[in-house]
Design a protein around this motif. Structure first.
Motif, mmCIF file in Angstrom:
data_model
loop_
_atom_site.group_PDB
_atom_site.id
_atom_site.type_symbol
_atom_site.label_atom_id
_atom_site.label_comp_id
_atom_site.label_asym_id
_atom_site.label_seq_id
_atom_site.Cartn_x
_atom_site.Cartn_y
_atom_site.Cartn_z
ATOM 1 N N ARG A 145 6.236 -0.749 -8.101
ATOM 2 C CA ARG A 145 5.242 0.326 -8.046
ATOM 3 C C ARG A 145 4.952 0.797 -9.456
ATOM 4 O O ARG A 145 5.752 0.619 -10.368
ATOM 5 C CB ARG A 145 5.743 1.497 -7.193
ATOM 6 N N ALA A 146 3.795 1.398 -9.613
ATOM 7 C CA ALA A 146 3.430 1.984 -10.897
ATOM 8 C C ALA A 146 4.135 3.334 -11.054
ATOM 9 O O ALA A 146 4.428 4.010 -10.062
ATOM 10 C CB ALA A 146 1.925 2.172 -10.977
ATOM 11 N N PRO A 147 4.441 3.766 -12.276
ATOM 12 C CA PRO A 147 5.019 5.100 -12.473
ATOM 13 C C PRO A 147 4.094 6.177 -11.914
ATOM 14 O O PRO A 147 2.864 6.015 -11.907
ATOM 15 C CB PRO A 147 5.136 5.210 -14.000
ATOM 16 N N SER A 148 4.682 7.257 -11.468
ATOM 17 C CA SER A 148 3.902 8.342 -10.869
ATOM 18 C C SER A 148 3.217 9.218 -11.913
ATOM 19 O O SER A 148 2.403 10.062 -11.579
ATOM 20 C CB SER A 148 4.809 9.205 -9.986
ATOM 21 N N LYS A 149 3.558 9.032 -13.189
ATOM 22 C CA LYS A 149 2.929 9.802 -14.265
ATOM 23 C C LYS A 149 2.788 8.908 -15.494
ATOM 24 O O LYS A 149 3.420 7.851 -15.581
ATOM 25 C CB LYS A 149 3.780 11.039 -14.595
ATOM 26 N N PRO A 150 1.960 9.307 -16.460
ATOM 27 C CA PRO A 150 1.803 8.493 -17.665
ATOM 28 C C PRO A 150 3.142 8.244 -18.355
ATOM 29 O O PRO A 150 4.011 9.126 -18.397
ATOM 30 C CB PRO A 150 0.869 9.331 -18.549
ATOM 31 N N GLY A 180 12.577 9.661 -17.010
ATOM 32 C CA GLY A 180 11.883 9.519 -15.733
ATOM 33 C C GLY A 180 11.669 8.095 -15.279
ATOM 34 O O GLY A 180 10.956 7.864 -14.293
ATOM 35 N N VAL A 181 12.264 7.110 -15.954
ATOM 36 C CA VAL A 181 12.109 5.715 -15.543
ATOM 37 C C VAL A 181 12.946 5.461 -14.295
ATOM 38 O O VAL A 181 14.096 5.896 -14.206
ATOM 39 C CB VAL A 181 12.526 4.759 -16.673
ATOM 40 N N GLU A 182 12.363 4.751 -13.338
ATOM 41 C CA GLU A 182 13.059 4.405 -12.114
ATOM 42 C C GLU A 182 13.016 2.898 -11.895
ATOM 43 O O GLU A 182 12.098 2.214 -12.354
ATOM 44 C CB GLU A 182 12.416 5.106 -10.910
ATOM 45 N N ARG A 183 14.029 2.395 -11.201
ATOM 46 C CA ARG A 183 14.022 0.981 -10.855
ATOM 47 C C ARG A 183 12.825 0.673 -9.965
ATOM 48 O O ARG A 183 12.489 1.434 -9.068
ATOM 49 C CB ARG A 183 15.307 0.611 -10.120
ATOM 50 N N GLY A 184 12.179 -0.440 -10.247
ATOM 51 C CA GLY A 184 10.998 -0.829 -9.500
ATOM 52 C C GLY A 184 9.697 -0.552 -10.225
ATOM 53 O O GLY A 184 8.647 -1.064 -9.829
ATOM 54 N N TYR A 185 9.755 0.252 -11.297
ATOM 55 C CA TYR A 185 8.527 0.532 -12.046
ATOM 56 C C TYR A 185 7.968 -0.760 -12.648
ATOM 57 O O TYR A 185 8.710 -1.575 -13.204
ATOM 58 C CB TYR A 185 8.790 1.528 -13.164
ATOM 59 N N VAL A 186 6.655 -0.920 -12.551
ATOM 60 C CA VAL A 186 5.945 -2.014 -13.202
ATOM 61 C C VAL A 186 5.191 -1.430 -14.390
ATOM 62 O O VAL A 186 4.468 -0.442 -14.246
ATOM 63 C CB VAL A 186 4.979 -2.721 -12.231
#
Length: 247
Positions: A145-150, A180-186
């Motif tokens: 998924r894309a990050p929820s914020k810039p 704020g980095v999470e696993r799954g971020y593209v």
């Protein structure tokens, strides 16, 4: 299948904790490199634990811009199992040992390191490599998924010895859970725009071309200030210092 080996391998420490970890001090027949099935002799606190991972001494991860140490990367080299406990033994003193340790005694007591068997190797195991306990395998699923914020940052280095990385290789980035980095971020990898000269005016003028996206990477493991990402696709080799943003 591409990231599974790294779930237990890529480790970033907040400080150089491996400096005091158990260490390989010798191998049979005075060898300096070991492979699968070989014995290794270890000194340090074992604590009755049987399954261990083997790492090179940790090296600092340096932020490309601030030059700050973000953590210490311990490079995985293999796994080992505890075979025989450490101890001591009394031996007849030769001249060298007598002079160093026994002040003329006819015998001396020497430490006997613990014995381990090398179970698997990613690269050859060497004298001085450190031991860390094997954590429980994390079977959590990954949802790209894309990050929820810039979000933006830089690639710190390519995992391993390479200077450049291509598709399906792993890189470390200078953002972690604290950012704020999470696993799954593209994330999108950017190539800096080249400098050029506009010669269409009466006077030539220096300009910089726009930064261009040339790849995507997938974050699969996070630490406080550093994360690891798999390069999903790239148009050109990726180097330390290149920027990334949300896709």
């Amino acid at each position: 299948n591409l990231i599974a080996p790294f779930l237990n391998e890529a480790v970033v420490l907040n400080d150089n904790e491996l400096a005091n970890a158990p260490r390989i001090v010798a191998a049979p027949e005075s060898r300096v490199l070991m492979g699968r099935g070989d014995r290794a002799y270890v000194r340090g606190e074992i604590g009755g634990i049987t399954d261990w991972r083997l790492f090179r001494q940790a090296t600092p991860l340096i932020d490309p811009t601030t030059k700050e140490v973000l953590g210490y990367e311990a490079r995985f080299v293999g796994t080992a199992a505890y075979v025989r406990e450490a101890g001591t033994t009394t031996v007849a003193a030769d001249r060298d040992i007598t002079n160093l340790f026994t002040r003329g005694s006819n015998s001396t007591t020497l430490a006997v390191p613990a014995t381990f068997e090398i179970l698997s190797v990613k690269e050859e195991v060497g004298i001085g490599d450190r031991l860390a306990t094997v954590p429980q395998r994390d079977f959590s699923s990954f949802t790209p998924r894309a990050p929820s914020k810039p979000m933006s940052g830089q690639i710190v280095q390519v995992y391993g010895d390479a200077l450049i990385a291509g598709q399906n290789q792993v890189v470390a980035i200078n953002r972690g859970t604290n950012d704020g980095v999470e696993r799954g971020y593209v994330l999108a990898v950017l190539r800096d725009g080249e400098r050029a000269v506009d010669r269409t005016n009466a006077r030539p003028e220096a300009i910089k071309l726009p930064d261009e996206r040339h790849g995507l990477m997938f974050v699969f493991r996070t630490f406080d200030r550093v994360s690891y990402a798999l390069l999903l696709q790239v148009q050109q080799p990726v180097r330390a210092g290149e920027r990334f943003v949300e896709p």
